[in-house]
Scaffold this motif. Structure first.
Motif, short mmCIF file in Angstrom:
data_model
loop_
_atom_site.label_atom_id
_atom_site.label_comp_id
_atom_site.label_asym_id
_atom_site.label_seq_id
_atom_site.Cartn_x
_atom_site.Cartn_y
_atom_site.Cartn_z
N ASP A 1 0.83 -1.21 0.00
CA ASP A 1 0.00 0.00 0.00
C ASP A 1 0.86 1.25 0.00
OD1 ASP A 1 -2.30 -1.51 -0.01
OD2 ASP A 1 -2.53 -1.49 2.17
N ARG A 2 2.02 1.20 0.63
CA ARG A 2 2.90 2.37 0.62
C ARG A 2 3.29 2.74 -0.80
NH1 ARG A 2 9.10 1.70 1.64
NH2 ARG A 2 8.67 0.73 -0.38
N ASP A 3 3.67 1.73 -1.60
CA ASP A 3 4.10 2.00 -2.97
C ASP A 3 2.93 2.46 -3.83
OD1 ASP A 3 6.48 1.05 -1.99
OD2 ASP A 3 6.22 -0.96 -2.82
N ARG A 4 1.74 1.93 -3.57
CA ARG A 4 0.57 2.38 -4.33
C ARG A 4 0.24 3.83 -3.99
NH1 ARG A 4 -1.19 -2.82 -2.29
NH2 ARG A 4 -0.95 -4.42 -3.92
N ALA A 5 0.32 4.18 -2.71
CA ALA A 5 0.07 5.57 -2.32
C ALA A 5 1.12 6.50 -2.91
CB ALA A 5 0.06 5.68 -0.79
N LEU A 6 2.37 6.05 -2.94
CA LEU A 6 3.45 6.88 -3.48
C LEU A 6 3.20 7.17 -4.95
CD1 LEU A 6 6.16 8.02 -2.36
CD2 LEU A 6 7.28 6.05 -3.41
N LEU A 7 2.86 6.13 -5.74
CA LEU A 7 2.61 6.33 -7.16
C LEU A 7 1.38 7.20 -7.39
CD1 LEU A 7 4.84 4.28 -7.87
CD2 LEU A 7 3.25 3.30 -9.54
N ALA A 8 0.35 6.99 -6.58
CA ALA A 8 -0.88 7.78 -6.76
C ALA A 8 -0.63 9.26 -6.50
CB ALA A 8 -1.97 7.24 -5.84
N PHE A 9 0.19 9.58 -5.51
CA PHE A 9 0.50 10.99 -5.25
C PHE A 9 1.40 11.56 -6.34
CE2 PHE A 9 -0.87 10.34 -0.79
CZ PHE A 9 -1.64 11.49 -0.65
N TYR A 10 2.36 10.78 -6.81
CA TYR A 10 3.25 11.28 -7.85
C TYR A 10 2.47 11.62 -9.13
CZ TYR A 10 7.86 10.57 -5.74
OH TYR A 10 8.97 10.68 -4.96
N VAL A 11 1.56 10.74 -9.51
CA VAL A 11 0.91 10.91 -10.80
C VAL A 11 -0.27 11.87 -10.74
CG1 VAL A 11 -0.89 9.12 -10.73
CG2 VAL A 11 0.40 9.51 -12.85
N GLY B 1 1.88 16.01 -9.29
CA GLY B 1 2.92 16.65 -10.10
C GLY B 1 4.10 17.13 -9.30
N ALA B 2 4.25 16.67 -8.05
CA ALA B 2 5.38 17.09 -7.23
C ALA B 2 6.65 16.41 -7.70
CB ALA B 2 5.12 16.75 -5.76
N ARG B 3 7.77 17.08 -7.49
CA ARG B 3 9.06 16.48 -7.80
C ARG B 3 9.33 15.33 -6.84
NH1 ARG B 3 9.70 22.06 -8.22
NH2 ARG B 3 10.32 22.81 -10.29
N PRO B 4 10.17 14.37 -7.24
CA PRO B 4 10.42 13.21 -6.37
C PRO B 4 10.88 13.59 -4.97
CG PRO B 4 11.25 12.76 -8.56
CD PRO B 4 10.80 14.19 -8.56
N SER B 5 11.83 14.50 -4.86
CA SER B 5 12.34 14.89 -3.55
C SER B 5 11.31 15.69 -2.76
CB SER B 5 13.63 15.70 -3.70
OG SER B 5 13.40 16.87 -4.48
N GLU B 6 10.46 16.45 -3.45
CA GLU B 6 9.45 17.25 -2.75
C GLU B 6 8.41 16.36 -2.07
OE1 GLU B 6 9.62 21.15 -5.73
OE2 GLU B 6 7.97 19.71 -5.84
N LEU B 7 7.96 15.32 -2.77
CA LEU B 7 6.96 14.44 -2.18
C LEU B 7 7.52 13.64 -1.01
CD1 LEU B 7 4.09 13.36 -2.27
CD2 LEU B 7 4.85 11.65 -3.94
N PRO C 1 -8.35 11.82 -5.03
CA PRO C 1 -8.94 11.13 -3.87
C PRO C 1 -8.38 9.73 -3.67
CG PRO C 1 -10.64 12.21 -5.19
CD PRO C 1 -9.38 12.30 -5.97
N ASP C 2 -8.06 9.03 -4.77
CA ASP C 2 -7.51 7.68 -4.63
C ASP C 2 -6.19 7.69 -3.88
OD1 ASP C 2 -9.66 6.74 -6.02
OD2 ASP C 2 -8.63 6.61 -7.95
N ALA C 3 -5.40 8.73 -4.06
CA ALA C 3 -4.11 8.80 -3.37
C ALA C 3 -4.31 8.85 -1.86
CB ALA C 3 -3.33 10.03 -3.85
N THR D 1 3.89 12.87 -16.36
CA THR D 1 2.56 12.33 -16.64
C THR D 1 1.48 13.18 -15.99
OG1 THR D 1 3.52 10.11 -16.75
CG2 THR D 1 1.13 10.27 -16.49
N ALA D 2 1.70 13.57 -14.74
CA ALA D 2 0.71 14.39 -14.04
C ALA D 2 0.51 15.73 -14.74
CB ALA D 2 1.14 14.59 -12.59
N LEU D 3 1.59 16.38 -15.14
CA LEU D 3 1.46 17.69 -15.77
C LEU D 3 0.87 17.58 -17.16
CD1 LEU D 3 4.82 19.33 -14.61
CD2 LEU D 3 2.56 19.43 -13.55
N MET D 4 1.17 16.49 -17.88
CA MET D 4 0.56 16.30 -19.19
C MET D 4 -0.95 16.10 -19.06
SD MET D 4 2.83 16.29 -21.78
CE MET D 4 2.36 15.13 -23.04
#
Length: 417
Positions: free
Chosen positions: A222-232, A235-241, A273-275, A336-339
């Motif tokens: 679930d941690r990895d799913r939450a991480l991907l959901a927030f990234y996509v 639109g935050a940079r990897p270090s920012e998130l 909301p999924d994130a 992907t998020a910004l596109m």
């Protein structure tokens, strides 16, 4: 290896860069003093000239990650100088030229290379794997750091009389290039600085919806799913998130607060909301110490629990893609998020969410994906093959527009109706 040759009856010494092997001596090490990183030599002692320059960078407010990148660039340069046995304060443009030639043929490995043969293109993502030599952008960054390193020491009265890696030719009055540039106009044409490489312009690489669904399904926790959901979605940079704390998560407004990489300003960005649902599922099994308001949101899975860092998050993505045969990166998720946002939001809104300082940085996200362009092209060719579809696609104009009025023709050319 040195080769003796003769040009115009004058002896010259030319290095055989192709056979030059740099010794793997020296390293970049963390430091608890006035700078976050040091460059150590073969005897594990700090390189004094580099330490002096890094202290200046620290005094100017550089970020620790930037200082680490500068230290690694200078380590490449000093390894080359140690191999050719030239003191750093005796280096000339000849050493700078040979160093650039060596970088074009070789590279420094820091992280685990991407799977696959070097220089080939991943058939699923369309991304080219790094070749045998150093990337042009990395060469330019290294040369710029070394040039600033010598500019600093020359201004302090140390080092050689001339900078071995000159910067771009200055403008009128000695000012830097495009110092007073109008952001509404194009940059003036100018020759690039010596030894700088040509860097191809590429559109932002984003994941198609099917590819992201496939990658998301490969996540095991679930941690990895939450991480991907927030990234996509954010639109935050990897270090920012990865730097978000529990205090900055607002499920009610569906936003998270990130500290911007450049300005260090706190900005609240939206997320899906999924994130937040995946985040709640991940936090169910966390101990109370990890749920404090000042604690980071994402932690390692192995105990003892530690805040999740960039290299660990990157490793999560690489492990999930080994079976898929893809090589997407964390920054591709931001693209992907910004596109996706650019399809529904205006350019200014996308710029604000992305944290860009200029609209020029956001404009590339208005370009369509290559897959979309190819799909539209296929539809175009199919329409040309089908006579009925080609006829339906043509605009139906009234007869008065297609022909000429008879009275007007008589008025112009005369004659009998």
């Amino acid at each position: 290896m040195l080769l003796n040759c003769c040009l115009v009856n004058e002896p010259m010494v030319v290095r055989d860069v192709g056979r030059l092997r740099l010794p793997q001596v020296g390293r970049v090490a963390p430091y608890d003093g006035d700078v976050p990183f040091l460059v150590l030599d073969a005897q594990d002692q700090p390189v004094v000239s580099v330490l002096d320059y890094l202290r200046m960078c620290q005094a100017c407010g550089f970020e620790p990650l930037s200082i680490e990148a500068y230290a690694r660039a200078l380590l490449r340069w000093f390894r080359f100088l140690w191999a050719v046995e030239v003191p750093w304060n005796r280096a000339t443009s000849v050493e700078a030229r040979d160093f650039t030639l060596w970088l074009q043929q070789n590279k420094f490995h820091r992280r685990r290379p991407r799977p696959g043969r070097a220089g080939t293109v991943n058939a699923r993502t369309g991304k080219r794997r790094p070749g045998a030599g150093t990337a042009p952008a990395t060469i330019n960054q290294t040369l710029s750091v070394v040039s600033e390193f010598y500019r600093h020491h020359i201004s302090m009265g140390a080092g050689p009389l001339l900078n071995p890696i000159p910067a771009r030719r200055p403008g009128p009055g000695g000012e830097r290039y495009a110092a007073h540039h109008n952001p509404l106009q194009a940059f003036p044409s100018s020759r690039k600085a010596p030894l700088r490489q040509k860097v191809p312009k590429r559109a932002p690489r984003s994941l198609p919806d099917a590819a992201f669904d496939e990658l998301f399904a490969a996540m095991r926790y679930d941690r990895d799913r939450a991480l991907l959901a927030f990234y996509v979605s954010s639109g935050a940079r990897p270090s920012e998130l990865l730097g978000v704390t529990n205090r900055l998560v607002d499920p009610g407004n569906q936003t998270i607060g990130v500290i911007r990489k450049g300005t260090k300003a706190l900005q609240h960005v939206p997320a899906s909301p999924d994130a937040f649902v995946w985040l709640r599922l991940y936090q169910r099994d966390l101990p109370a110490s990890c749920l404090r308001r000042s604690a980071p949101v994402f932690w390692t899975l192995r105990r003892p629990l530690r805040p999740l860092e960039y290299d660990a998050a990157r490793a999560v993505l690489l492990r999930a893609q080994e079976a898929l045969g893809t090589d997407w990166s964390l920054h591709d998720l931001r693209h992907t998020a910004l596109m996706r946002m650019s399809q529904d939001l205006n350019l200014v809104e996308v710029r604000d969410i992305a944290g860009h300082g200029s609209l020029r940085s956001t404009e590339p996200y208005l370009q369509p994906r290559q897959e979309e362009v190819l799909a539209h092209a296929r539809e175009h060719f199919e329409r040309l093959r089908d006579p009925q579809r080609r006829h339906d696609a043509q605009p139906h104009l009234p007869s008065s527009v297609l022909g000429y009025d008879a009275d007007d023709m008589l008025e112009l050319f005369g004659g009998v109706r």
